[in-house]
Design a protein around this motif. Structure first.
Motif, PDB file in Angstrom:
ATOM      1  N   SER A  51      26.464  14.789 -16.618  1.00  0.00           N
ATOM      2  CA  SER A  51      26.271  13.529 -15.882  1.00  0.00           C
ATOM      3  C   SER A  51      26.252  13.776 -14.386  1.00  0.00           C
ATOM      4  O   SER A  51      25.499  13.150 -13.667  1.00  0.00           O
ATOM      5  CB  SER A  51      27.341  12.483 -16.174  1.00  0.00           C
ATOM      6  N   PHE A  52      27.098  14.711 -13.957  1.00  0.00           N
ATOM      7  CA  PHE A  52      27.098  14.986 -12.534  1.00  0.00           C
ATOM      8  C   PHE A  52      25.730  15.479 -12.087  1.00  0.00           C
ATOM      9  O   PHE A  52      25.181  15.035 -11.082  1.00  0.00           O
ATOM     10  CB  PHE A  52      28.166  16.023 -12.180  1.00  0.00           C
ATOM     11  N   THR A  84      24.939   4.293  -8.950  1.00  0.00           N
ATOM     12  CA  THR A  84      25.898   5.239  -9.535  1.00  0.00           C
ATOM     13  C   THR A  84      27.099   5.526  -8.636  1.00  0.00           C
ATOM     14  O   THR A  84      28.232   5.497  -9.107  1.00  0.00           O
ATOM     15  CB  THR A  84      25.192   6.555  -9.910  1.00  0.00           C
ATOM     16  N   ALA A 139      29.194  17.043 -21.498  1.00  0.00           N
ATOM     17  CA  ALA A 139      28.548  15.777 -21.152  1.00  0.00           C
ATOM     18  C   ALA A 139      28.961  15.327 -19.767  1.00  0.00           C
ATOM     19  O   ALA A 139      28.144  14.830 -18.987  1.00  0.00           O
ATOM     20  CB  ALA A 139      28.890  14.704 -22.190  1.00  0.00           C
ATOM     21  N   MET A 140      30.240  15.534 -19.449  1.00  0.00           N
ATOM     22  CA  MET A 140      30.707  15.123 -18.126  1.00  0.00           C
ATOM     23  C   MET A 140      30.024  15.930 -17.030  1.00  0.00           C
ATOM     24  O   MET A 140      29.591  15.391 -16.010  1.00  0.00           O
ATOM     25  CB  MET A 140      32.229  15.315 -18.025  1.00  0.00           C
ATOM     26  N   GLY A 163      31.112   9.391 -16.811  1.00  0.00           N
ATOM     27  CA  GLY A 163      31.198  10.835 -17.021  1.00  0.00           C
ATOM     28  C   GLY A 163      31.637  11.556 -15.764  1.00  0.00           C
ATOM     29  O   GLY A 163      32.523  12.423 -15.787  1.00  0.00           O
ATOM     30  N   ILE A 164      31.030  11.195 -14.641  1.00  0.00           N
ATOM     31  CA  ILE A 164      31.389  11.861 -13.388  1.00  0.00           C
ATOM     32  C   ILE A 164      32.838  11.536 -13.021  1.00  0.00           C
ATOM     33  O   ILE A 164      33.612  12.410 -12.637  1.00  0.00           O
ATOM     34  CB  ILE A 164      30.452  11.426 -12.243  1.00  0.00           C
ATOM     35  N   LEU A 214      20.106   5.054 -10.154  1.00  0.00           N
ATOM     36  CA  LEU A 214      20.575   6.163  -9.317  1.00  0.00           C
ATOM     37  C   LEU A 214      21.348   5.633  -8.117  1.00  0.00           C
ATOM     38  O   LEU A 214      22.373   6.179  -7.723  1.00  0.00           O
ATOM     39  CB  LEU A 214      19.361   6.973  -8.846  1.00  0.00           C
ATOM     40  N   PRO A 218      27.161   5.098 -18.149  1.00  0.00           N
ATOM     41  CA  PRO A 218      27.675   6.305 -18.800  1.00  0.00           C
ATOM     42  C   PRO A 218      27.752   7.487 -17.841  1.00  0.00           C
ATOM     43  O   PRO A 218      28.703   8.265 -17.875  1.00  0.00           O
ATOM     44  CB  PRO A 218      26.645   6.591 -19.896  1.00  0.00           C
ATOM     45  N   ILE A 219      26.756   7.607 -16.983  1.00  0.00           N
ATOM     46  CA  ILE A 219      26.747   8.721 -16.032  1.00  0.00           C
ATOM     47  C   ILE A 219      27.930   8.599 -15.078  1.00  0.00           C
ATOM     48  O   ILE A 219      28.640   9.574 -14.810  1.00  0.00           O
ATOM     49  CB  ILE A 219      25.440   8.708 -15.231  1.00  0.00           C
TER      50      ILE A 219
END
Lengths: 297, 323, 321
Positions: C42-43, B188, C38-39, B102-103, B185, B98-99
């Motif tokens: 996440s960063f 990612t 949220a985006m 999102g990025i 981590l 998800p991270i």
């Protein structure tokens, strides 16, 4: 040669300005024309310039768009027609570095007012693109997409059917609404995109060369479609095809490019905007005449 | 000027001339270099399997299914290590995906141009930090601090039936969860980079179509970008999974080295690569064979996942070009 | 077909319309904003630990990495000093140094590059200039991709079985071999990508002059792709320099560097590297300063290489355009 015009925001009176001819034309029309200039102005553009970064793509555009008319933007490629079109539904916002100067009002409201939400704008002003872009979903879901996100809970079936009927597609797809939209032919896909746009009940439909990716038969069907739906919607269409503009539009705006002698920068300009008959039979500007008679373009 | 005879012209045009031999030689050298990768891969498979064979032969299928790992008694059941690898990888992927999405979405759909390169730079930096440094930090800095957090969560969750098995008390900060966090981590950047490329291929025309209907940016992402990208994202996830499974050193430092199959994510455990890292050097005989065997299992698993991931990404490419 | 009167518009009425509200409900607006937040979040979830790690490494490492850090041997009395301190006894202060490991990392990684880079570039040349879409080339390409996903610990085990167990020695050379197995597929793939970027009309121009493929490759294609290839190799180098597992089983350990004169001898002797030092000192009592110092040194090395690679790419881009 004056490319501007002078028109008031509300209904009827057209001021008569010497060099520009937007007077009501009372000579007998040859064929179908919507009524004269008594339709209200929906968009009023004044001194509009569009910049991409520091490059001015199009300058000092001023014209009215009237309800229930088909207004065509014509001219050679690269002179800013699509750029101006995309201003009407704030789609230029999506391009990094795009900037607008001048005013563009919609029913008197400044479209670029910071309080205006582009999402709202696009609900009322729909768009059909050059290359048909149906979603990779079923035909039904494509048409229902707009109403669904708008929160329409109720009877989507009826909305979908209505929209498909209006875009002359219902009979061809009524038995396969759940099939993927990507299975349709190019012309059908474009009519689907029109149905999709109609389904949210916009006031205005913008069309960016909707037929340029289609074959002549499909093009003909869409042109017929446009003539039918213009009574319910206001249409602004960008087209390369002069004959198409002559066939379906009530008003034409002719654009061309100006090349800056020293810097070699090309900027789009509006040359003249007038009733279609006049543009083709008796244009005011020499550049217009050269274009419509095929001498260049 | 004499006319060239037919024979002379013939031979001039058809003859091999100078350089043909060199070209052929160069081509052979290049081919040999290309085949080297194949050779190395084959050598890996062959030599490790051969060395590990005594352990496989001795234990049979129970090598993979038994939890009795007693080198002193010659018993090698690797299930606990397989479990550990599995749990840590799943935690890592569940956290990282998800991270990363999102990025990636932020970089492709939201961020203004200037921010984009800054963010990708940060991601590149994250990818460049060696695994052993993350492990060091995890062991010396994170571990003591996170123990308290684990125990707070365990206390909080204590009365709730299923959850109190999964989030139980922690003896030391070393655990499946700690390893999962750090590996998450670490994977990612690669998941972000691939999903970013996947998102960049969504045709502008389609995105414009949704926006022109009055969709908000999130509605456009949900309705157009994500559906378009499902197989590409799946491929990225699998690649991340493969990476997570192979991660050795960071896990070795924070997982705790106690092979056990428990539901408690805050408990210590052990995984295949880390047990190898800790013990291979001092091992011998069957023990050594068994450890090398773990390497074989790891190799097979990661290769299979990798191939699956690439198949998904290829299918994504084809969908795009076909549709 | 048309009427002259204007039919009423289906839903619009000039008076009621209002650009500021209506279909964009609060729910939709909120969801859009929540998604954007949220985006961004996440960063930060990824960036903050990165910052934390870097900060701690710098903070704890800079105390140790000074002066003779680069010239001292690795102390062997760490454990006893820690023990003495524990019992309150006074011991000689530990002299911290990492010279053997610093040189070891450079030596072993350099050795690996010497093996992997030429083979890798030539392999990529085969794939892009000769093999292209043929079946063998596709197979090689596919398996090279697969190989990039093989865990580095497997490379270590491989060389362990093939070299260490066979020759009964742990050496610098074995470590170099293990790292080169790791670097090879990376160099092949990144070089191939760079070669693909060289436009075909350059090759055609050369061929039209009657040049053979090998000459075209060496004289035109490779030079054109050189910045990109260099950058790719530097990134592979940076990756190899940070690896621990392949060296863990193949290189052994030393605490004293025998001097440049004996560099060649080291090939057949044990060695050590920053990465393995970090690993072993992390868990050793009293070894923490060494571990942090080595981590700082390693990170600086890796970052310099990575930044240099990006710099080369950036210059490459500007030359091209």
């Amino acid at each position: 040669m004056e490319e501007g015009h002078d028109v008031t925001q509300t209904e009827t009176e057209i001021q008569h300005v010497p060099d520009v001819d937007l007077t009501i034309d009372v000579t007998p029309k040859v064929e179908n024309t919507s009524a004269d200039d008594h339709y209200p102005v929906v968009f009023d553009v004044k001194d509009l310039s569009v910049f991409y970064g520091s490059f001015r793509a199009v300058r000092d555009v001023g014209l009215p768009i009237r309800k229930h008319e088909v207004t065509a933007f014509i001219g050679p490629s690269g002179c800013g027609k699509t750029t101006v079109l995309r201003c009407f539904n704030r789609m230029n916002d999506l391009i990094d570095g795009a900037r607008v100067e001048g005013t563009l009002t919609y029913h008197g409201v400044d479209l670029y007012d910071p309080k205006v939400n582009p999402v709202e704008v696009r609900r009322r002003i729909g768009m059909v693109f050059q290359k048909p872009n149906p979603f990779p979903k079923s035909i039904y879901d494509n048409v229902a997409y707009g109403p669904r996100i708008g929160g329409q809970k109720g009877d989507l079936d009826e909305i979908v059917e209505q929209a498909l009927r209006r875009s002359a597609l219902w009979d061809e797809v009524k038995d396969r609404l759940k099939k993927s939209a990507l299975g349709l032919s190019g012309g059908q896909q474009q009519r689907l995109c029109i149905a999709r746009a109609i389904a949210v009940n916009p006031e205005v439909i913008l069309m960016d060369e909707p037929c340029s990716a289609l074959d002549p038969i499909a093009t003909g069907r869409i042109e017929d479609l446009m003539s039918e739906i213009k009574l319910d919607y206001t249409i602004v269409i960008v087209t390369h095809n002069m004959q198409q503009a002559a066939r379906i539009s009530d008003r034409c705006a002719f654009f061309t490019t100006e090349v800056n002698e020293t810097s070699d920068v090309r900027t789009g300009v509006l040359v003249e905007c007038d009733r279609t008959e006049k543009i083709f039979a008796n244009p005011t500007d020499e550049r217009t005449e050269n274009y419509v008679t095929g001498r260049f373009g | 000027m004499a006319l060239a005879t037919k024979e002379k012209t013939d031979s001039a045009l058809t003859g091999n001339g100078r350089g043909a031999g060199a070209d052929k030689a160069f081509r052979i050298v290049a081919l040999a270099a290309g085949l080297t990768t194949l050779l190395v891969l084959a050598a890996i498979v062959f030599s490790t399997t051969q060395r590990a064979w005594p352990a496989f032969a001795k234990m049979g299928l129970s090598y993979l299914t038994s939890t009795d790992w007693n080198p002193n008694q010659g018993q090698f059941g690797a299930l606990a290590f397989i479990y550990g690898t599995f749990v840590v990888s799943v935690i890592a992927v569940v956290l990282a995906v998800p991270i990363s999405i999102g990025i990636a979405l932020f970089v492709t759909e939201v961020a203004p141009r200037r921010l984009r390169s800054a963010i990708t730079t940060v991601m590149d930096l994250l990818a460049a930090v060696p695994s052993v440094v993350f492990g060091l930090w995890g062991f010396l800095v994170l571990r003591p601090q996170i123990k308290g957090i684990y125990n707070s969560i365990a206390d909080f969750v204590h009365p709730i039936p299923v959850l109190n098995r999964v989030f139980g008390p922690s003896l030391s900060g070393q655990s499946f969860m700690t390893a999962g966090l750090i590996v998450g981590l670490m994977i990612t950047p690669i998941i972000t980079s691939i999903t970013r490329e996947v998102f960049l291929t969504v045709p502008r025309n389609d995105k414009d179509g949704a926006l022109a209907l009055g969709a908000t940016r999130w509605e456009m992402i949900k309705g157009v970008v994500l559906p378009y990208s499902t197989s590409g994202i799946s491929g990225a996830v699998m690649l991340g999974l493969g990476r997570a499974m192979g991660e050795t050193i960071a896990i070795a430092l924070v997982i705790g080295g106690s092979p056990q199959i428990v539901a408690n994510l805050f408990a210590q455990g052990e995984a295949m690569p880390s047990v190898i890292a800790h013990n291979l050097n001092e091992s011998s005989g069957d023990y050594q064979a068994a450890l090398i065997g773990l390497g074989v299992v790891l190799f097979v698993l990661t290769v299979v996942i990798n191939i699956g991931a690439r198949a998904l990404v290829i299918r994504f490419d084809r969908n795009l070009k076909g549709a | 077909m048309s009427m002259l009167a204007a039919p009423p518009s289906p839903s619009f009425d000039d008076a009621e319309f209002d650009l500021l509200t209506v279909t964009l409900t609060r729910g939709r607006r909120w969801r859009d904003r929540a998604a954007t937040s949220a985006m961004i979040l996440s960063f930060f979830v990824a960036a903050i630990p990165l910052a934390a790690v870097m900060l701690v490494v710098v903070q704890k490492g800079q105390g140790v990495v000074r002066g003779d850090w680069f010239t001292n041997d690795i102390p062997t009395d760490i454990a006893s000093a820690a023990l003495a301190e524990k019992f309150g006894a006074v011991a000689d202060p530990v002299v911290y140094g990492m010279q053997p490991a610093i040189i070891g990392t450079l030596f072993i990684t350099g050795l690996a590059s010497l093996i992997a880079i030429p083979i890798g570039i030539l392999g990529a040349v085969y794939l892009n200039e000769y093999g292209k879409r043929r079946r063998l080339a596709s197979a090689i390409r596919f398996l090279t991709d697969v190989m990039t996903g093989v865990p580095s610990v497997v490379m270590g085990i491989f060389i362990y079985t093939v070299w260490v167990l066979h020759f009964h020695q742990r050496t610098t050379f074995a470590g170099g071999l293990a790292l080169s197995c790791l670097m090879l597929p990376i160099v092949v793939r990144s070089t191939e990508e760079m070669l693909k970027l060289v436009p075909d009309n350059l090759r055609e121009a050369s061929a039209a002059l009657g040049t053979r493929t090998w000459r075209t490759t060496l004289g035109v294609v490779l030079p054109a792709a050189l910045p990109g290839i260099t950058s790719g190799c530097m990134l592979a180098l940076a990756r190899a320099a940070g690896e621990t597992a392949p060296l863990l089983f193949t290189v052994g350990s030393i605490s004293h560097f025998p001097g440049l004169a004996h560099l060649a001898d080291q090939l057949g002797q044990q060695n050590t590297a920053l990465s393995t030092q970090i690993f072993s000192n992390a868990t050793q009592p009293g070894g923490e300063p060494l571990a942090w110092g080595a981590a700082l040194t390693l990170i600086v090395m890796v970052l310099v290489l990575t930044l240099l690679a990006r710099f080369v790419t950036a210059r490459f881009a500007s030359v091209r355009s």
